[in-house]
Design a protein around this motif. Structure first.
Motif, PDB file in Angstrom:
ATOM      1  N   LEU A 142      24.706  20.678 -46.805  1.00  0.00           N
ATOM      2  CA  LEU A 142      25.397  20.070 -45.660  1.00  0.00           C
ATOM      3  C   LEU A 142      24.398  19.680 -44.577  1.00  0.00           C
ATOM      4  CD1 LEU A 142      28.066  19.565 -43.971  1.00  0.00           C
ATOM      5  CD2 LEU A 142      27.711  21.881 -43.115  1.00  0.00           C
ATOM      6  N   TYR A 143      24.607  18.497 -44.007  1.00  0.00           N
ATOM      7  CA  TYR A 143      23.798  18.092 -42.858  1.00  0.00           C
ATOM      8  C   TYR A 143      24.603  17.170 -41.952  1.00  0.00           C
ATOM      9  CZ  TYR A 143      22.895  13.731 -45.458  1.00  0.00           C
ATOM     10  OH  TYR A 143      23.037  12.555 -46.140  1.00  0.00           O
ATOM     11  N   LEU A 144      24.161  17.079 -40.700  1.00  0.00           N
ATOM     12  CA  LEU A 144      24.747  16.163 -39.728  1.00  0.00           C
ATOM     13  C   LEU A 144      23.996  14.852 -39.841  1.00  0.00           C
ATOM     14  CD1 LEU A 144      26.672  15.640 -37.326  1.00  0.00           C
ATOM     15  CD2 LEU A 144      24.869  16.518 -35.825  1.00  0.00           C
ATOM     16  N   LYS A 145      24.670  13.820 -40.326  1.00  0.00           N
ATOM     17  CA  LYS A 145      24.052  12.513 -40.553  1.00  0.00           C
ATOM     18  C   LYS A 145      23.920  11.727 -39.246  1.00  0.00           C
ATOM     19  CE  LYS A 145      24.763   8.312 -43.289  1.00  0.00           C
ATOM     20  NZ  LYS A 145      25.567   7.731 -44.379  1.00  0.00           N
ATOM     21  N   ALA A 146      24.941  11.814 -38.382  1.00  0.00           N
ATOM     22  CA  ALA A 146      24.916  11.055 -37.128  1.00  0.00           C
ATOM     23  C   ALA A 146      25.841  11.708 -36.113  1.00  0.00           C
ATOM     24  CB  ALA A 146      25.360   9.616 -37.366  1.00  0.00           C
ATOM     25  N   ALA A 147      25.479  11.548 -34.853  1.00  0.00           N
ATOM     26  CA  ALA A 147      26.341  11.884 -33.726  1.00  0.00           C
ATOM     27  C   ALA A 147      26.216  10.707 -32.778  1.00  0.00           C
ATOM     28  CB  ALA A 147      25.906  13.188 -33.065  1.00  0.00           C
ATOM     29  N   MET A 148      27.315   9.976 -32.609  1.00  0.00           N
ATOM     30  CA  MET A 148      27.255   8.724 -31.854  1.00  0.00           C
ATOM     31  C   MET A 148      28.254   8.753 -30.698  1.00  0.00           C
ATOM     32  SD  MET A 148      25.851   5.843 -31.334  1.00  0.00           S
ATOM     33  CE  MET A 148      24.843   5.514 -32.749  1.00  0.00           C
ATOM     34  N   ALA A 149      27.819   8.192 -29.580  1.00  0.00           N
ATOM     35  CA  ALA A 149      28.665   8.041 -28.403  1.00  0.00           C
ATOM     36  C   ALA A 149      28.823   6.554 -28.109  1.00  0.00           C
ATOM     37  CB  ALA A 149      28.031   8.750 -27.203  1.00  0.00           C
ATOM     38  N   PRO A 150      29.970   6.130 -27.585  1.00  0.00           N
ATOM     39  CA  PRO A 150      30.175   4.702 -27.345  1.00  0.00           C
ATOM     40  C   PRO A 150      29.176   4.089 -26.379  1.00  0.00           C
ATOM     41  CG  PRO A 150      31.962   5.991 -26.395  1.00  0.00           C
ATOM     42  CD  PRO A 150      31.125   6.926 -27.185  1.00  0.00           C
ATOM     43  N   ASP A 151      28.674   4.868 -25.433  1.00  0.00           N
ATOM     44  CA  ASP A 151      27.722   4.305 -24.482  1.00  0.00           C
ATOM     45  C   ASP A 151      26.312   4.134 -25.072  1.00  0.00           C
ATOM     46  OD1 ASP A 151      27.582   7.108 -24.507  1.00  0.00           O
ATOM     47  OD2 ASP A 151      26.780   7.198 -22.479  1.00  0.00           O
ATOM     48  N   LEU A 152      26.081   4.613 -26.294  1.00  0.00           N
ATOM     49  CA  LEU A 152      24.797   4.424 -26.967  1.00  0.00           C
ATOM     50  C   LEU A 152      24.784   3.184 -27.864  1.00  0.00           C
ATOM     51  CD1 LEU A 152      23.972   8.086 -28.024  1.00  0.00           C
ATOM     52  CD2 LEU A 152      23.051   6.786 -26.086  1.00  0.00           C
ATOM     53  N   ILE A 153      25.942   2.590 -28.050  1.00  0.00           N
ATOM     54  CA  ILE A 153      26.050   1.444 -28.936  1.00  0.00           C
ATOM     55  C   ILE A 153      25.616   0.193 -28.178  1.00  0.00           C
ATOM     56  CG2 ILE A 153      27.630   0.043 -30.312  1.00  0.00           C
ATOM     57  CD1 ILE A 153      29.298   2.691 -30.602  1.00  0.00           C
ATOM     58  N   VAL A 154      24.594  -0.450 -28.711  1.00  0.00           N
ATOM     59  CA  VAL A 154      24.045  -1.655 -28.086  1.00  0.00           C
ATOM     60  C   VAL A 154      24.762  -2.871 -28.639  1.00  0.00           C
ATOM     61  CG1 VAL A 154      21.963  -3.002 -27.691  1.00  0.00           C
ATOM     62  CG2 VAL A 154      21.821  -0.509 -27.886  1.00  0.00           C
ATOM     63  N   LYS A 155      25.203  -3.720 -27.752  1.00  0.00           N
ATOM     64  CA  LYS A 155      25.903  -4.939 -28.187  1.00  0.00           C
ATOM     65  C   LYS A 155      24.932  -6.090 -28.292  1.00  0.00           C
ATOM     66  CE  LYS A 155      30.367  -5.160 -27.529  1.00  0.00           C
ATOM     67  NZ  LYS A 155      31.512  -5.787 -27.027  1.00  0.00           N
TER      68      LYS A 155
END
Length: 155
Positions: A142-155
């Motif tokens: 088991l591993y954590l592949k990603a932890a994403m927040a909406p404010d980190l998403i670049v448009k």
């Protein structure tokens, strides 16, 4: 198996007499949901199953994803972390599963997966945590592949 936990976006405070299940997203929450949906759309395989709490705020959060989903009352507010994993068929599901749900359950599930205990870990609104367990019978895979927040998403 891939398990993605997505907390609902920012919701309005309840109006007097309004049930918690009827709380809707704020305009900020709608923007958060759109941004996270864009990122998830670029990452999720077509075979991903989407399971959503019956609360209005989770239904509004998943809407911009534009995929079929199944409402699961068992993952609504106050859900048990073990029940959420059972509904997701963790770790035996063949296809990835995306759960759109609530705190504190999602943080408890994350803690349970990574530490073995359903502790109270904070998951911020509209964030997604992506877990992968390569071998169903091997928790060490088991591993954590990603932890994403909406404010980190670049448009």
């Amino acid at each position: 198996m891939d398990l993605i936990l997505w907390r609902h976006a920012e919701a309005a405070d309840p109006e007097p007499g309004q049930a918690d299940m009827q709380r809707a997203l704020t305009s900020k929450g709608q923007k958060q949901a759109r941004r996270m949906a864009e990122w998830l759309t670029s990452q999720l395989p077509d075979s991903c199953k989407v399971l959503v709490s019956p609360a209005v705020r989770t239904l509004q959060t998943v809407e911009p994803l534009g995929r079929k989903f199944r409402v699961q009352p068992e993952i609504g507010p106050g859900a048990d972390p073990h029940e959420l994993l059972r509904v997701a068929n963790w770790p035996n599901a063949r296809d990835p599963v995306l759960i759109v749900g609530h705190q504190p359950t999602l943080g408890q599930v994350a803690a349970l997966l990574l530490s073995g205990e359903p502790q109270y870990w904070e998951m911020k609104k509209a964030c997604a945590w992506w877990f992968v367990q390569r071998e169903p019978n091997d928790p060490a895979s088991l591993y954590l592949k990603a932890a994403m927040a909406p404010d980190l998403i670049v448009k």
